[in-house]
Structure formats: C-alpha cells, structure tokens
Design a protein around this motif. Structure first.
Motif, mmCIF file in Angstrom:
data_model
loop_
_atom_site.group_PDB
_atom_site.id
_atom_site.type_symbol
_atom_site.label_atom_id
_atom_site.label_comp_id
_atom_site.label_asym_id
_atom_site.label_seq_id
_atom_site.Cartn_x
_atom_site.Cartn_y
_atom_site.Cartn_z
ATOM 1 N N HIS A 281 0.828 -1.191 0.000
ATOM 2 C CA HIS A 281 0.000 0.000 0.000
ATOM 3 C C HIS A 281 0.872 1.253 0.000
ATOM 4 N N LEU A 282 1.912 1.216 0.819
ATOM 5 C CA LEU A 282 2.792 2.378 0.946
ATOM 6 C C LEU A 282 3.530 2.654 -0.357
ATOM 7 N N ASN A 283 3.896 1.600 -1.074
ATOM 8 C CA ASN A 283 4.521 1.771 -2.379
ATOM 9 C C ASN A 283 3.633 2.561 -3.315
ATOM 10 N N ARG A 284 2.358 2.189 -3.329
ATOM 11 C CA ARG A 284 1.399 2.887 -4.191
ATOM 12 C C ARG A 284 1.236 4.337 -3.745
ATOM 13 N N ILE A 285 1.160 4.540 -2.449
ATOM 14 C CA ILE A 285 1.000 5.885 -1.909
ATOM 15 C C ILE A 285 2.164 6.777 -2.304
ATOM 16 N N GLN A 286 3.358 6.207 -2.220
ATOM 17 C CA GLN A 286 4.536 7.047 -2.477
ATOM 18 C C GLN A 286 4.735 7.363 -3.949
ATOM 19 N N ARG A 287 3.989 6.685 -4.823
ATOM 20 C CA ARG A 287 4.047 7.049 -6.236
ATOM 21 C C ARG A 287 3.173 8.259 -6.530
ATOM 22 N N LYS A 288 2.294 8.553 -5.602
ATOM 23 C CA LYS A 288 1.409 9.702 -5.802
ATOM 24 C C LYS A 288 2.159 11.013 -5.604
ATOM 25 N N SER A 289 1.634 12.068 -6.179
ATOM 26 C CA SER A 289 2.218 13.398 -5.990
ATOM 27 C C SER A 289 1.657 13.998 -4.707
ATOM 28 N N ARG A 290 2.283 15.064 -4.261
ATOM 29 C CA ARG A 290 1.812 15.780 -3.079
ATOM 30 C C ARG A 290 0.361 16.237 -3.243
ATOM 31 N N GLU A 291 -0.001 16.628 -4.473
ATOM 32 C CA GLU A 291 -1.368 17.133 -4.677
ATOM 33 C C GLU A 291 -2.410 16.032 -4.544
ATOM 34 N N GLU A 292 -1.995 14.842 -5.019
ATOM 35 C CA GLU A 292 -2.935 13.731 -4.892
ATOM 36 C C GLU A 292 -3.056 13.311 -3.433
ATOM 37 N N LEU A 293 -1.916 13.282 -2.749
ATOM 38 C CA LEU A 293 -1.929 12.994 -1.320
ATOM 39 C C LEU A 293 -2.587 14.174 -0.622
ATOM 40 N N CYS A 294 -2.806 14.036 0.657
ATOM 41 C CA CYS A 294 -3.373 15.132 1.430
ATOM 42 C C CYS A 294 -4.759 15.499 0.946
#
Lengths: 119, 119
Positions: A100-113
């Motif tokens: 899950h974390l691998n997928r999360i870390q592929r996201k950009s800052r804008e997608e996160l948060c």
DNA sequence: ATAATACTTCGACAATTAACGAAGTAACGA
DNA sequence: TCGTTACTTCGTTAATTGTCGAAGTATTAT
C-alpha cells in the motif's frame, strides 16, 4: 518499570505498531501515514505523538509538512525493537501495508493530502 | 499483526510485566504472586490468564496449588523477550520485587495464602 | 493583508480494560 | 460427607483509551 513499560505500551496498539513498522525504511509525511492507516488526521496525529512521547519516533517540520521517523535506539531497547521488527516481517497486515505504501509514495503531493479536502 | 501485537499487549500493563519478570528465575505459586503484586486473588488470576492466552506463561496444578511459569520461547520472540528482560534488570520496581520475593519465599505455606483468610 | 493548506490540540463520546466482591469449582482433610 | 482451602469465573463499576469533529496554530500562496 518506567521506561520499558512506556515503550511496550506505546507499541501495544494496532495502529501504532503498524505506523512504527512503516517507518522502518525511513521517514514519512503525516499525510502518507493518514492514507496508509485509514484514520482521521486527528487520530493519526495523536497516535504518533504517543510514539514520540515514548521516544520511539522523532519528527521534523519542513514547511507545512511534518516528517516522522524512527529515533535511534541503543542497548537492550535496540535489541528488543530489532527483534520486534523481525517478528513483524512475516505478518500479513505489515506486508499489505508495504504494498500500500509503495502505491501511496508514487502519488504526488497534490494527490496525497486529499484527506483534508475530501468533504 | 496478530501474534506480535498479542504478545506486546499482554506485557503492556505494570502488573503483568512485573509478574512476567518475576517468573524469570522459575515458577511461582499464585499465592506468592498475590503477595508480591498486592492485588486481590481475582485480579492476579485474571492477569495471569491473559499472559497465558498470549502464550507467554504456562501453568500446572499440584493439588490445591497452581504453579505458573514461563513458556519456552523461540526465534524472534525469544530474542525480543530476552532483550526486554535485560531492559527490566535495571528497573527499580523490578529490583524491589526481587527483594520482596526473597522474603516471601522464606515464608511457609501456612504464612502465605493468608490472603484468603484476611477477613 | 486574506485565504488556503497541513497539521495539532481540545472536547466529547464510545469502547475497552482493570479491579474486586461474590459465587462457583476442584482438591484435601476431618 | 462436610468443611476448608486455593483458586477461577462472573458481573459490576470505575478508570483509561481510541476516535473524530471542531477549533486552533503555523506556513505558504495570492
């Protein structure tokens, strides 16, 4: 009894144990942990502050972002926590979190948060 | 998450951590633990049953007496619990318990188990 | 400035846990 | 067999902990 009990109690919760294990490879931003652990910002923040009070993790601010990472351990604590890491390596939930974390870390800052804008 | 969390949670309580540490040198009768931990028989019994559910201790009955002792650990669990033992060696409460236990074990069976007659 | 973002702290509520008296069980002794 | 002892389980109560919305803080963007 103070320090060992404090340490063990800090890890005696599913969310905190997963968070602590997720920080093994390196530091993470709170928003990444919120997404990983699927809890409200307030809840994740409180859990991390508990781990911090126990001396298990540290954090640094970089602008708006708060990065959490493991503290340096020594002596018997280090050995205990190292053994706990090995116990957790085989765990299903931990492995799911890794993916899950691998997928999360592929996201950009804008997608996160997104968690702050969701409603 | 199951087993490591279960183990850590079982130890995340002062009474249970002291009980577990007190069992390091060898098995003890419940009445000795009641005296050591200064809690009601019901409370001590429940804590020990929790440690037992987590696989940390075992017990055997010898007539009316129930002896509790540590289980055999292996692998990462053994290393974790060993390191925890070392962390606890320096602790004040643990050292006080050691002294206290010495005094308790000099008592006879009749002097012990007074806890059941006290009122 | 003002507004937004990325958090933390506060306050309330719900769920979990610790504690123990009372009642139950199993073993021994008279 | 009847009582006593050494314990466990049950049921209740009090304290602690997890959760999140709302309000507060610090930083960046406009």
């Amino acid at each position: 009894m103070k320090q060992p009990l404090h340490t063990v109690r800090a890890l005696a919760d599913e969310i905190r144990m997963r968070a602590w294990k997720a920080l093994e490879p390196g530091e993470l931003c709170l928003c990444e942990l919120i997404e990983l652990l699927d809890r409200s910002p307030a809840t994740v923040s409180k859990h991390l502050s508990l781990l911090r009070q126990a001396g298990l993790i540290e954090y640094r601010k970089e602008g708006r972002w708060h990065y959490y990472g493991r503290a340096k351990y020594a002596g018997a604590s280090a050995r205990m926590l190292g053994a706990l890491d090995r116990m957790l390596d085989g765990d299903d939930a931990v492995r799911a979190d890794k993916k899950h974390l691998n997928r999360i870390q592929r996201k950009s800052r804008e997608e996160l948060c997104q968690c702050y804008r969701k409603k």
